[in-house]
Scaffold this active site. Structure first.
Site, PDB file in Angstrom:
ATOM      1  N   PHE A  42       1.717  -3.307   3.948  1.00 13.16           N
ATOM      2  CA  PHE A  42       2.093  -4.623   4.447  1.00 13.16           C
ATOM      3  C   PHE A  42       3.564  -4.881   4.136  1.00 13.16           C
ATOM      4  CE2 PHE A  42      -2.323  -6.903   4.214  1.00 13.16           C
ATOM      5  CZ  PHE A  42      -2.744  -6.167   5.298  1.00 13.16           C
TER       6      PHE A  42
ATOM      7  N   HIS B 225      -2.775   7.849   6.330  1.00  9.77           N
ATOM      8  CA  HIS B 225      -2.982   6.544   5.697  1.00  9.77           C
ATOM      9  C   HIS B 225      -4.371   6.041   6.083  1.00  9.77           C
ATOM     10  CE1 HIS B 225      -1.920   2.837   3.766  1.00  9.77           C
ATOM     11  NE2 HIS B 225      -2.074   2.132   4.875  1.00  9.77           N
TER      12      HIS B 225
ATOM     13  N   HIS C  78      -9.866   1.703   0.348  1.00  6.05           N
ATOM     14  CA  HIS C  78      -8.418   1.499   0.291  1.00  6.05           C
ATOM     15  C   HIS C  78      -8.022   0.920  -1.063  1.00  6.05           C
ATOM     16  CE1 HIS C  78      -4.399   0.926   1.313  1.00  6.05           C
ATOM     17  NE2 HIS C  78      -4.483   0.118   2.356  1.00  6.05           N
TER      18      HIS C  78
ATOM     19  N   CYS D  59       0.801  -1.216   0.000  1.00  9.78           N
ATOM     20  CA  CYS D  59       0.000   0.000   0.000  1.00  9.78           C
ATOM     21  C   CYS D  59       0.841   1.277   0.000  1.00  9.78           C
ATOM     22  CB  CYS D  59      -0.948  -0.016   1.188  1.00  9.78           C
ATOM     23  SG  CYS D  59      -1.897  -1.547   1.270  1.00  9.78           S
TER      24      CYS D  59
ATOM     25  N   GLU E  21      -0.928   4.796  13.648  1.00 12.47           N
ATOM     26  CA  GLU E  21      -0.623   6.049  12.956  1.00 12.47           C
ATOM     27  C   GLU E  21      -0.806   7.242  13.880  1.00 12.47           C
ATOM     28  OE1 GLU E  21      -1.382   8.373   8.723  1.00 12.47           O
ATOM     29  OE2 GLU E  21      -2.702   6.703   9.260  1.00 12.47           O
TER      30      GLU E  21
ATOM     31  N   LYS F 233      -9.629   7.903   2.681  1.00 11.12           N
ATOM     32  CA  LYS F 233     -10.075   6.509   2.521  1.00 11.12           C
ATOM     33  C   LYS F 233     -11.462   6.296   3.115  1.00 11.12           C
ATOM     34  CE  LYS F 233      -5.605   4.082   2.328  1.00 11.12           C
ATOM     35  NZ  LYS F 233      -4.639   5.158   2.628  1.00 11.12           N
TER      36      LYS F 233
END
Length: 411
Positions: free
Chosen positions: A399, A303, A340, A163, A314, A335
């Site tokens: 990831f 994010h 996402h 991502c 975060e 998002k």
């Protein structure tokens, strides 16, 4: 002496549409692009919603024959790139092709082509596989096809970091222009993983929201009632340009890319560092690279995936980086509206951040009704807000522990 890098072209393909102005207005209005999946039967799936792009046959810029030779992720990238070029006003026929390049990331690449090919192999045997299968499914198909379309012969590659892919691609394009390797880079990411296998894999990972009866409220970053992210697809591409080059041709400049930070968590293949140390380092390095301080940042496009671990990590990373200044910041997650887009998300969000800086207005975090106890920052809940924005960050974490932060400023 390092060069200045500016953003002169914007292009995206999203579940909200493809018009830069139209999608931007939708984001400011808090409109969600999440809905029930239509492209395949989800009867056996526990998640039945996505940020899906439907009725898309080549988009605005590809005829049916050209589209047939590209997986949808590459189609999205081609359309977003063409829109970014058109927005920039650049004429590549007047440019040195060896000074112009393409860096487009993807977390997965041509998943639909992979699925279709495997089905054909199982049902009809290896002799019936298409000769186009490899060039359609490979992750570098987007970057390669865009460079071929325009005849660009400068830097050309695809970055794969889950991502964080699109943000890495934009950051590396920035570095190439800054050190003088080229004048222009089309950078960003594309993804088309809303497929039977893509959806099934993320369900197996227990990562997705199951709010099937209320799709527009399913993506809810920083909210106590979040139950996972919403899988989406699309592309986000920016045209990066050396400042003097852009000025010489009279280009409209949307914003300046000032800094690029990246790091690794080194903790787990899917879970983030719960203390946010790697994410904090990426933000700290982006600030240092840009030559600004925590006190200078007005806005962060988070994010913000709507996952239990990610949103808290975060928030901790922002507090670790900014200290008491964290409570002076405005932070929002687009998002909440787009879902996402995996490897494309950083491209979409870099565009949203550039537009926020340019227009002095922040898109909201929708569906934030009951904030998580530890998520106590200003997340611009539910309504867009005007605010003078001189400097902003766009965060992308993937990831594998990949962390990227881009510093974007008013020109």
């Amino acid at each position: 002496m390092s060069k200045r890098v500016v953003i002169t072209g914007l292009g995206w393909v999203t579940s909200l549409g493809t018009s830069v102005d139209g999608v931007w207005k939708d984001l400011l209005a808090g409109k969600s692009g999440i809905k029930k999946i239509e492209k395949f039967d989800t009867t056996k799936y526990s998640t039945k919603i996505a940020g899906e792009i439907t009725k898309y046959d080549g988009g605005d810029h590809l005829d049916r024959r050209a589209a047939k030779r590209l997986d949808r992720f590459a189609q999205y990238a081609m359309n977003a790139s063409i829109d970014a070029v058109n927005d920039s006003g650049i004429d590549f026929d007047q440019e040195d092709p060896y000074r112009c390049g393409v860096i487009i990331g993807s977390g997965i690449g041509g998943m639909k082509e992979f699925e279709d090919g495997h089905r054909k192999l199982m049902e009809k045997g290896p002799d019936r596989l298409s000769p186009f299968m490899v060039p359609k499914l490979m992750c570098n198909a987007a970057a390669g096809n865009v460079s071929i379309h325009y005849g660009l012969r400068g830097p050309n590659c695809a970055l794969v970091s889950a991502c964080a892919s699109a943000a890495h691609a934009i950051g590396e394009g920035y570095e190439m222009i800054r050190r003088g390797s080229c004048d222009v880079i089309l950078g960003g990411g594309s993804e088309a993983a809303v497929t039977p296998l893509g959806l099934g894999c993320f369900i197996a990972l227990k990562a997705l929201s199951k709010r099937n009866d209320d799709p527009t409220h399913a993506s809810r970053p920083f909210d106590k009632d979040r139950d996972g992210f919403v899988l989406s697809e699309g592309a986000g591409i920016v045209l990066l340009e050396e400042y003097e080059h852009a000025k010489a041709r009279g280009a409209e400049i949307h914003a300046e890319l000032l800094g690029y930070g990246q790091s690794a968590d080194g903790i787990h293949i899917t879970a983030p560092d719960e203390e946010g140390r790697g994410a904090a380092f990426a933000m700290e390095y982006a600030l240092k690279d840009a030559g600004i301080t925590t006190n200078d940042i007005d806005y962060i496009n988070a994010h913000g995936t709507s996952t239990g671990l990610g949103d808290v990590a975060e928030t901790r990373a922002i507090k670790r980086t900014f200290g008491e200044d964290a409570y002076k910041l405005s932070v929002s997650s687009t998002k909440s509206m787009t879902g996402h887009l995996l490897g494309a998300s950083g491209g979409i969000e870099a565009i949203a951040t550039a537009l926020a800086v340019k227009n002095d207005v922040m898109p909201p975090t929708i569906n934030l009704e009951n904030p998580e106890d530890e998520c106590d920052l200003d997340y611009v809940p539910n309504e867009a807000r005007e605010k003078e924005i001189t400097y902003a960050l766009s965060n992308s974490f993937g990831f594998g522990g990949h962390n990227t932060s881009l510093a974007i400023g008013k020109i």
